[in-house]
Design a protein around this motif. Sequence first.
Motif, PDB file in Angstrom:
ATOM      1  N   TYR A  18     -18.823 113.598-139.935  1.00 23.15           N
ATOM      2  CA  TYR A  18     -18.005 112.655-140.701  1.00 23.15           C
ATOM      3  C   TYR A  18     -16.547 113.118-140.750  1.00 23.15           C
ATOM      4  N   GLY A  19     -16.324 114.402-140.994  1.00 24.95           N
ATOM      5  CA  GLY A  19     -14.960 114.937-141.008  1.00 24.95           C
ATOM      6  C   GLY A  19     -14.281 114.810-139.656  1.00 24.95           C
ATOM      7  N   TRP A  20     -15.046 115.031-138.583  1.00 23.26           N
ATOM      8  CA  TRP A  20     -14.468 114.919-137.250  1.00 23.26           C
ATOM      9  C   TRP A  20     -14.126 113.467-136.934  1.00 23.26           C
ATOM     10  N   GLN A  22     -13.265 111.144-138.967  1.00 25.63           N
ATOM     11  CA  GLN A  22     -12.096 110.705-139.721  1.00 25.63           C
ATOM     12  C   GLN A  22     -10.799 111.101-139.035  1.00 25.63           C
ATOM     13  N   SER A  23     -10.818 112.172-138.255  1.00 29.56           N
ATOM     14  CA  SER A  23      -9.592 112.631-137.610  1.00 29.56           C
ATOM     15  C   SER A  23      -9.366 111.984-136.239  1.00 29.56           C
ATOM     16  N   THR A  25      -8.385 109.175-133.703  1.00 35.41           N
ATOM     17  CA  THR A  25      -7.581 107.953-133.687  1.00 35.41           C
ATOM     18  C   THR A  25      -7.883 107.184-132.407  1.00 35.41           C
TER      19      THR A  25
END
Length: 66
Positions: A18-20, A22-23, A25
């Motif tokens: 999830y953290g990855w 979000q980063s 683009t």
Amino acid sequence: MRVWMVSFGLLFGLVELYGWLQSVTVPLWVYVGVGVFLAIASNREFIPRSLSLDEERKEQSLKIDN
């Protein structure tokens, strides 16, 4: 004990994923391309298909007969 380890591992993996995500683009052209693909795929029954040569001849002969 194994259930706890597997559960912890899966939860940890999901949080890291999830953290990855979000980063990450995505460029605008990807959104446009996916949108065009979805529009074509959802309306494919309304898109006229190309006729084979035999089908075109049959269709033309029907038009001439009528």
